[in-house]
Scaffold this motif. Sequence first.
Motif, PDB file in Angstrom:
ATOM      1  N   ILE A  27       9.139   4.946  -0.163  1.00  0.00           N
ATOM      2  CA  ILE A  27       9.769   5.738  -0.802  1.00  0.00           C
ATOM      3  C   ILE A  27      11.004   5.893  -1.526  1.00  0.00           C
ATOM      4  CG2 ILE A  27       9.202   8.173  -1.523  1.00  0.00           C
ATOM      5  CD1 ILE A  27       6.016   7.711  -0.442  1.00  0.00           C
ATOM      6  N   THR A  28      11.744   6.177  -0.526  1.00  0.00           N
ATOM      7  CA  THR A  28      13.075   6.239   0.617  1.00  0.00           C
ATOM      8  C   THR A  28      13.041   4.724  -0.526  1.00  0.00           C
ATOM      9  OG1 THR A  28      13.156   7.558   2.274  1.00  0.00           O
ATOM     10  CG2 THR A  28      14.988   6.316   1.535  1.00  0.00           C
ATOM     11  N   LEU A  34       1.889   5.118   7.499  1.00  0.00           N
ATOM     12  CA  LEU A  34       3.076   6.868   6.951  1.00  0.00           C
ATOM     13  C   LEU A  34       4.303   6.417   7.904  1.00  0.00           C
ATOM     14  CD1 LEU A  34       0.817   9.684   8.802  1.00  0.00           C
ATOM     15  CD2 LEU A  34       0.748   8.715   6.303  1.00  0.00           C
ATOM     16  N   ILE A  35       4.954   5.441   8.351  1.00  0.00           N
ATOM     17  CA  ILE A  35       6.086   4.996   8.738  1.00  0.00           C
ATOM     18  C   ILE A  35       7.155   4.487   7.552  1.00  0.00           C
ATOM     19  CG2 ILE A  35       7.993   4.537   9.886  1.00  0.00           C
ATOM     20  CD1 ILE A  35       6.622   5.600  12.127  1.00  0.00           C
ATOM     21  N   ALA A  77       4.545   3.584  -3.229  1.00  0.00           N
ATOM     22  CA  ALA A  77       3.882   3.822  -2.108  1.00  0.00           C
ATOM     23  C   ALA A  77       1.579   3.443  -1.866  1.00  0.00           C
ATOM     24  CB  ALA A  77       3.072   5.085  -2.285  1.00  0.00           C
ATOM     25  N   ALA A 101       7.111   5.778   4.348  1.00  0.00           N
ATOM     26  CA  ALA A 101       8.193   6.539   3.615  1.00  0.00           C
ATOM     27  C   ALA A 101       9.565   5.894   3.130  1.00  0.00           C
ATOM     28  CB  ALA A 101       8.083   7.296   4.930  1.00  0.00           C
TER      29      ALA A 101
END
Length: 419
Positions: A52-53, A45-46, A12, A49
């Motif tokens: 991280i997924t 941010l998208i 991240a 995310a």
Amino acid sequence: MIKSFFFVARLAAAWFGLFVLLAMFAQAIPALAHEDTGPLFLVALIVVAIVITHAFSHLRRVRLIAGEVNASTLSNRQRRQIEMPFDADEAFDLLDAAVRELPRTFELESARDSLQVRAKVRRPGLQGRHALSPATVYHWWLGTTRNQILATVTPGEGTSRITLICEPDTGAWSDWFRVDEGTNLENAEALVRAITRRVAERRRHERAAVTRTVVEKELAVAKLSLLHAQVEPHFLYNTLASAQYLTRNDPPRADEMLGHLIDFLRRSLPRTEDSLSTLGDELDRSRAYLEILKLRMGDRLSLQLDVPEELRALPLPPMMLQTLVENAIKHGLEPKPGGGTVWILARRGEHSIAITVADDGLGFNAQTAGTGIGLRNLRERLHLVYGGGAVLSIVANFPNGVAATLTIPSLQQEEAEHA
């Protein structure tokens, strides 16, 4: 748990840092300095995310495959070393077959001279997904739709070492920004299992072959012991009948015949200490047998021996010489009205020793032909004792009769002399 947290945080942070650099670069350009950076941070941010997924997905698959999570199992690039108890060519064949059978393998390059195998492997998980889904865009953007395998065989003395490298088909820099979802770990473990299974299968076949060989040798020894112990009933009955007759009419010859019979029977007892006799012992047995027949056949049978004294210690499977002598009498001289001569000769060659039993009997014809079982068994015993190093040849003798020659390696004699 701490390793997992730092792993996700590192990915991240790498992506967030990349977008910070992009924002700083945009601010440094006058034309973009007054533009709103809000959309850029929204995209950041998208993307973070999504990263991280995929990082959590990677952690879960690694834990399922390896059973634990550590720096080695989390790595996108996996390295394995496998010690092989085979030479380089055998190890290369096992490796090449294992790589070829790996699912989704393509563009395989196999170089036997350099002992290397290269292959591309398609990554699973993208089939059936929408072309514009975040996961598909993520994979295609970073070029992580396939992995690669580099396998090398390092030869040693009777052993080999296989080095496996399973990694993404991208530069090492990309490891900071993406994960392979455990696919290279899965490929490495699959190849190790495949190679290990093939080695175990090869070992099982070798053990089975050794077991078969041992059983065959034990069976041959058992048959040989039985053959060694048995005396042809007709020969024994005829000899005893002749001795009984001579006892009444010619006692000295009867005593001589019984002496030869006792010597023959004593030398025909099974040997318990080892499976090999010597040429000298076999020659004495055959001579006792022929002396008995000479007393029965009279002038119809004569014997010529030409065996150097130094060859009497030659190790020789029992009953081989006797089988050839019995064939010469049974198929050559007994049916011949005038009888004849049996020759037993032995000669040392450069790398072998030849033992010949010849006669001047009836030779090859339909009346004297046997079943061939005795000679076939003799050849099988030669193969069991000497492998391919011994030969039995049977030819016509000149001007008539048959000559059978055993040719065996002289190494056996050399070992006996050095013992």
